[in-house]
Structures are given as C-alpha cells and as structure tokens.
Enzyme design. Structure first.
Site, PDB file in Angstrom:
ATOM      1  N   TRP A 137       0.826   8.454 -12.769  1.00 19.13           N
ATOM      2  CA  TRP A 137       0.064   7.201 -12.764  1.00 19.13           C
ATOM      3  C   TRP A 137      -1.407   7.456 -13.044  1.00 19.13           C
ATOM      4  O   TRP A 137      -2.056   6.645 -13.706  1.00 19.13           O
ATOM      5  CB  TRP A 137       0.241   6.472 -11.429  1.00 19.13           C
ATOM      6  CG  TRP A 137       1.521   5.685 -11.342  1.00 19.13           C
ATOM      7  CD1 TRP A 137       2.660   5.893 -12.059  1.00 19.13           C
ATOM      8  CD2 TRP A 137       1.778   4.573 -10.484  1.00 19.13           C
ATOM      9  NE1 TRP A 137       3.627   4.989 -11.691  1.00 19.13           N
ATOM     10  CE2 TRP A 137       3.112   4.167 -10.726  1.00 19.13           C
ATOM     11  CE3 TRP A 137       1.040   3.900  -9.519  1.00 19.13           C
ATOM     12  CZ2 TRP A 137       3.696   3.092 -10.051  1.00 19.13           C
ATOM     13  CZ3 TRP A 137       1.621   2.844  -8.839  1.00 19.13           C
ATOM     14  CH2 TRP A 137       2.939   2.434  -9.105  1.00 19.13           C
ATOM     15  N   ASN A 138      -1.965   8.568 -12.546  1.00 18.20           N
ATOM     16  CA  ASN A 138      -3.329   8.931 -12.924  1.00 18.20           C
ATOM     17  C   ASN A 138      -3.434   9.075 -14.442  1.00 18.20           C
ATOM     18  O   ASN A 138      -4.357   8.546 -15.070  1.00 18.20           O
ATOM     19  CB  ASN A 138      -3.742  10.262 -12.299  1.00 18.20           C
ATOM     20  CG  ASN A 138      -4.025  10.193 -10.817  1.00 18.20           C
ATOM     21  OD1 ASN A 138      -3.819  11.172 -10.112  1.00 18.20           O
ATOM     22  ND2 ASN A 138      -4.520   9.066 -10.307  1.00 18.20           N
ATOM     23  N   THR A 183      -1.308  12.769 -10.962  1.00  9.24           N
ATOM     24  CA  THR A 183       0.038  12.195 -10.977  1.00  9.24           C
ATOM     25  C   THR A 183       0.261  11.537 -12.337  1.00  9.24           C
ATOM     26  O   THR A 183      -0.675  11.350 -13.119  1.00  9.24           O
ATOM     27  CB  THR A 183       0.210  11.129  -9.884  1.00  9.24           C
ATOM     28  OG1 THR A 183      -0.560   9.963 -10.240  1.00  9.24           O
ATOM     29  CG2 THR A 183      -0.263  11.638  -8.524  1.00  9.24           C
ATOM     30  N   ARG A 195      -9.807  15.720  -3.658  1.00  4.42           N
ATOM     31  CA  ARG A 195      -8.864  14.708  -4.142  1.00  4.42           C
ATOM     32  C   ARG A 195      -7.600  15.417  -4.615  1.00  4.42           C
ATOM     33  O   ARG A 195      -7.654  16.513  -5.193  1.00  4.42           O
ATOM     34  CB  ARG A 195      -9.485  13.927  -5.309  1.00  4.42           C
ATOM     35  CG  ARG A 195      -8.585  12.832  -5.855  1.00  4.42           C
ATOM     36  CD  ARG A 195      -9.196  12.187  -7.093  1.00  4.42           C
ATOM     37  NE  ARG A 195      -8.286  11.204  -7.671  1.00  4.42           N
ATOM     38  CZ  ARG A 195      -8.451  10.630  -8.859  1.00  4.42           C
ATOM     39  NH1 ARG A 195      -9.502  10.964  -9.610  1.00  4.42           N
ATOM     40  NH2 ARG A 195      -7.573   9.756  -9.304  1.00  4.42           N
ATOM     41  N   HIS A 196      -6.459  14.808  -4.364  1.00  2.00           N
ATOM     42  CA  HIS A 196      -5.179  15.368  -4.798  1.00  2.00           C
ATOM     43  C   HIS A 196      -5.174  15.657  -6.297  1.00  2.00           C
ATOM     44  O   HIS A 196      -5.994  15.139  -7.064  1.00  2.00           O
ATOM     45  CB  HIS A 196      -4.046  14.387  -4.471  1.00  2.00           C
ATOM     46  CG  HIS A 196      -4.238  13.045  -5.149  1.00  2.00           C
ATOM     47  ND1 HIS A 196      -3.913  12.825  -6.468  1.00  2.00           N
ATOM     48  CD2 HIS A 196      -4.756  11.886  -4.680  1.00  2.00           C
ATOM     49  CE1 HIS A 196      -4.200  11.579  -6.793  1.00  2.00           C
ATOM     50  NE2 HIS A 196      -4.731  10.979  -5.727  1.00  2.00           N
ATOM     51  N   GLY A 197      -4.211  16.449  -6.738  1.00  2.00           N
ATOM     52  CA  GLY A 197      -4.025  16.710  -8.156  1.00  2.00           C
ATOM     53  C   GLY A 197      -3.472  15.495  -8.889  1.00  2.00           C
ATOM     54  O   GLY A 197      -3.107  14.479  -8.292  1.00  2.00           O
ATOM     55  N   GLU A 241      -5.135   6.511   0.753  1.00  2.00           N
ATOM     56  CA  GLU A 241      -5.941   5.815  -0.238  1.00  2.00           C
ATOM     57  C   GLU A 241      -6.076   4.333   0.109  1.00  2.00           C
ATOM     58  O   GLU A 241      -5.324   3.781   0.915  1.00  2.00           O
ATOM     59  CB  GLU A 241      -5.302   5.985  -1.624  1.00  2.00           C
ATOM     60  CG  GLU A 241      -6.054   5.338  -2.789  1.00  2.00           C
ATOM     61  CD  GLU A 241      -7.476   5.857  -2.978  1.00  2.00           C
ATOM     62  OE1 GLU A 241      -8.307   5.644  -2.071  1.00  2.00           O
ATOM     63  OE2 GLU A 241      -7.757   6.452  -4.040  1.00  2.00           O
ATOM     64  N   ARG A 242      -7.063   3.709  -0.501  1.00  2.00           N
ATOM     65  CA  ARG A 242      -7.258   2.264  -0.350  1.00  2.00           C
ATOM     66  C   ARG A 242      -5.992   1.523  -0.780  1.00  2.00           C
ATOM     67  O   ARG A 242      -5.332   1.894  -1.750  1.00  2.00           O
ATOM     68  CB  ARG A 242      -8.432   1.817  -1.231  1.00  2.00           C
ATOM     69  CG  ARG A 242      -8.762   0.333  -1.116  1.00  2.00           C
ATOM     70  CD  ARG A 242      -9.833  -0.047  -2.116  1.00  2.00           C
ATOM     71  NE  ARG A 242     -10.221  -1.438  -1.936  1.00  2.00           N
ATOM     72  CZ  ARG A 242     -10.936  -2.123  -2.809  1.00  2.00           C
ATOM     73  NH1 ARG A 242     -11.323  -1.544  -3.938  1.00  2.00           N
ATOM     74  NH2 ARG A 242     -11.265  -3.381  -2.570  1.00  2.00           N
ATOM     75  N   ASN A 243      -5.665   0.466  -0.051  1.00  2.00           N
ATOM     76  CA  ASN A 243      -4.539  -0.396  -0.402  1.00  2.00           C
ATOM     77  C   ASN A 243      -5.033  -1.445  -1.391  1.00  2.00           C
ATOM     78  O   ASN A 243      -5.844  -2.304  -1.044  1.00  2.00           O
ATOM     79  CB  ASN A 243      -3.981  -1.053   0.864  1.00  2.00           C
ATOM     80  CG  ASN A 243      -2.718  -1.843   0.603  1.00  2.00           C
ATOM     81  OD1 ASN A 243      -2.408  -2.172  -0.543  1.00  2.00           O
ATOM     82  ND2 ASN A 243      -1.986  -2.162   1.656  1.00  2.00           N
ATOM     83  N   TYR A 244      -4.546  -1.363  -2.623  1.00  2.00           N
ATOM     84  CA  TYR A 244      -4.977  -2.307  -3.655  1.00  2.00           C
ATOM     85  C   TYR A 244      -4.071  -3.528  -3.746  1.00  2.00           C
ATOM     86  O   TYR A 244      -4.255  -4.367  -4.639  1.00  2.00           O
ATOM     87  CB  TYR A 244      -5.036  -1.604  -5.010  1.00  2.00           C
ATOM     88  CG  TYR A 244      -6.251  -0.716  -5.151  1.00  2.00           C
ATOM     89  CD1 TYR A 244      -7.491  -1.253  -5.460  1.00  2.00           C
ATOM     90  CD2 TYR A 244      -6.154   0.653  -4.966  1.00  2.00           C
ATOM     91  CE1 TYR A 244      -8.611  -0.456  -5.581  1.00  2.00           C
ATOM     92  CE2 TYR A 244      -7.269   1.467  -5.089  1.00  2.00           C
ATOM     93  CZ  TYR A 244      -8.498   0.905  -5.392  1.00  2.00           C
ATOM     94  OH  TYR A 244      -9.604   1.704  -5.506  1.00  2.00           O
TER      95      TYR A 244
END
Length: 204
Positions: free
Chosen positions: A18-19, A16, A12-14, A87-90
């Site tokens: 928003w994370n 952000t 998984r990416h590092g 990623e999934r489109n929410y």
C-alpha cells in the site's frame, strides 16, 4: 549514576504494497513487502552505530515485523507492543489513493493535505497518545536507549507535539533520534540526517 537522558530511535516500519501504491493505510493491518524487509535490514546497519537496550513497537504487523527483524539483527529483544503507537485511524479514507473518491472525504475548508478527512482520528489525539507513550517509557526506563518502531504519521505528529515545530514526512525505516531530559525534548537525527540544535526543521 543513571543518566537522566532517555534516548529514543523512532523508526517507521518498512515499505508495504500500500505504501508503494500510495494508498492510505492507517489502522489497516497491511504486511511488509520484500522491499520493506530489506529496509528493516538496512536500518539495522544504521542502528548498530549506537548502543540500544531494547525494542518496542506498534502491534500492527508491518511495525511488529520490522521491530522483530531489527531486534534479531541487533541481538535485542522486543519487550512489548504498545497499542498507543498504532498509526492514525483515517476512517473511510483508508485504502484510498488520490482521486475524486478521496477528495469527496475532505473536510470542507480543511487542509488540502492528508490531515483533513471526514471520519479520521484528529491529529491532536494522535500526537497526544504518541507523546504520552514516549513519556511513560522515559518514566519507566530513565536513562535507557530504546528503539520504537511505529508509523509515519504517528511519529511525525508526536515529534511536532514534543518539539513545537513542523516536521517533514518520515521515510520508511529511516533513523530518527529523540532525546528526553527533565528540560524537555531534543531531536538529534531526522530521516537519517543530524539536526544542528540551532536549525529549524525542514518542512514539506
């Protein structure tokens, strides 16, 4: 003789911003922050314990930059960006964090977690495209050892589809090792922890 086992490091990416703020990202193209870049550098150390052939990634910038940093650290190349690994489109839930506005988007009678949002891409669709992308890589590069940098939900749902088991939340820049043979899929490492073959995977 070429090995019949194709091995994937699913990263998984590092992190952000928003994370860090617990906001839903999905298709929103949010870049790494400095913590995320440090996590990518840390991932290099864990990956360096093994031999890898090349790197691929989602085209979203947070995954692409993580992949570039990992590839540079290991002396590898990023062969391609794979659109199916995004990623999934929410949908309308993207950018939101927990609260009444997000609760209003939950599907009636649906799951209380992040799964059931009105207008979101179905989990089954996400899992299918993620697993298909890995199957195509295994077909085109039999016996290769491939680092795939993608996204937390995409990786988790893909693993669940491949293994037919529940899988815990995927942590930023953690090492997850999945092997493919003619007999099927085997998970060797989840969130940096070796998984004995006889053990059930941890659930949230």
């Amino acid at each position: 003789m070429v090995s019949s086992t194709t091995t994937f490091a699913l990263i998984r990416h590092g992190q952000t911003d928003w994370n860090a703020a617990l906001r839903i990202q999905g298709h929103s193209d949010i870049p790494l922050n400095e913590t995320g870049r440090g996590q990518a550098a840390d991932a290099v150390g864990h990956l360096a314990d093994y031999e890898w052939d090349f790197v691929v990634s989602s085209p979203l910038s947070r995954a692409a930059e993580t992949a570039d940093l990992i590839a540079d650290g290991l002396g590898l190349t990023v062969n391609r960006r794979i659109p199916e690994m995004v990623e999934r489109n929410y949908g309308p839930a993207e950018g939101m964090s927990a609260g009444p506005e997000l609760d209003a988007l939950r599907e009636p009678g649906g799951p209380t977690g992040i799964g059931g949002f009105i207008g979101a891409e179905p989990e089954s669709t996400v899992a299918a495209r993620g697993l298909t992308a890995l199957q195509l890589l295994a077909r085109d590069h039999p016996g290769a050892r491939i680092i795939v940098v993608s996204h937390g939900t995409l990786i988790r749902l893909t693993l669940m589809q491949a293994l037919d088991q529940p899988v815990d939340t995927i942590r930023n820049a953690s090492l997850n090792v999945l092997a493919h043979t003619q007999a099927g899929w085997t998970l060797d490492i989840l969130n940096g922890i070796p998984i004995p073959a006889a053990d059930l995977l941890p659930t949230a």
